[in-house]
Design a protein around this motif. Sequence first.
Motif, mmCIF file in Angstrom:
data_model
loop_
_atom_site.group_PDB
_atom_site.id
_atom_site.type_symbol
_atom_site.label_atom_id
_atom_site.label_comp_id
_atom_site.label_asym_id
_atom_site.label_seq_id
_atom_site.Cartn_x
_atom_site.Cartn_y
_atom_site.Cartn_z
ATOM 1 N N TRP A 205 -7.401 1.780 -7.441
ATOM 2 C CA TRP A 205 -6.185 2.171 -8.143
ATOM 3 C C TRP A 205 -6.160 1.607 -9.559
ATOM 4 O O TRP A 205 -6.791 0.594 -9.870
ATOM 5 N N TYR B 205 0.828 -1.208 0.000
ATOM 6 C CA TYR B 205 0.000 0.000 0.000
ATOM 7 C C TYR B 205 0.865 1.261 0.000
ATOM 8 O O TYR B 205 0.695 2.141 -0.849
ATOM 9 N N TYR B 206 1.793 1.374 0.931
ATOM 10 C CA TYR B 206 2.608 2.585 1.033
ATOM 11 C C TYR B 206 3.571 2.735 -0.145
ATOM 12 O O TYR B 206 3.946 3.852 -0.505
ATOM 13 N N ILE C 284 -8.160 0.178 3.568
ATOM 14 C CA ILE C 284 -7.015 0.174 2.657
ATOM 15 C C ILE C 284 -7.303 -0.715 1.454
ATOM 16 O O ILE C 284 -7.006 -0.359 0.310
ATOM 17 N N GLY D 75 -1.171 5.889 -6.920
ATOM 18 C CA GLY D 75 -2.475 5.271 -7.151
ATOM 19 C C GLY D 75 -2.433 4.273 -8.294
ATOM 20 O O GLY D 75 -3.454 3.922 -8.868
ATOM 21 N N GLU E 191 -9.498 1.069 -0.950
ATOM 22 C CA GLU E 191 -8.740 2.103 -1.667
ATOM 23 C C GLU E 191 -7.891 1.479 -2.769
ATOM 24 O O GLU E 191 -7.858 1.983 -3.891
ATOM 25 N N VAL E 192 -7.220 0.394 -2.467
ATOM 26 C CA VAL E 192 -6.363 -0.262 -3.464
ATOM 27 C C VAL E 192 -7.205 -0.756 -4.647
ATOM 28 O O VAL E 192 -6.747 -0.699 -5.796
ATOM 29 N N ARG F 76 0.929 4.123 -2.871
ATOM 30 C CA ARG F 76 -0.113 5.072 -2.471
ATOM 31 C C ARG F 76 -0.012 6.410 -3.199
ATOM 32 O O ARG F 76 -1.031 6.962 -3.638
ATOM 33 N N ASP F 77 1.173 6.948 -3.335
ATOM 34 C CA ASP F 77 1.318 8.280 -3.926
ATOM 35 C C ASP F 77 0.864 8.345 -5.379
ATOM 36 O O ASP F 77 0.310 9.355 -5.811
#
Length: 89
Positions: A85, A42-43, A78, A49, A81-82, A46-47
């Motif tokens: 992407w 994720y991290y 999370i 997407g 959100e993923v 994340r920036d």
Amino acid sequence: MNYTLIATIIAEISALIPFIVCLLKIINGMRCQLRHDMLEIYYHNRDTGIIRQYEYENFVMLYESYKALKGNSFIDKIYKEVQQWKIVT
């Protein structure tokens, strides 16, 4: 009442308790590792997407395993959100 039978049952249950405690610790450790691996993916993405297909597939498998082990809902947000992407090959 058959005290021998009761004593045998208690002895068998007492022998299982350390095994159950150990098993619960292993499950907790597995959940922690799965959560760590998902957060790392994720991290890392994340920036932008944007997530590579193999990372996404891995993330989904990690998530399913985490939930099967009764992982908490922290990771659900999370995961959602993923899913939004862009997936690239």
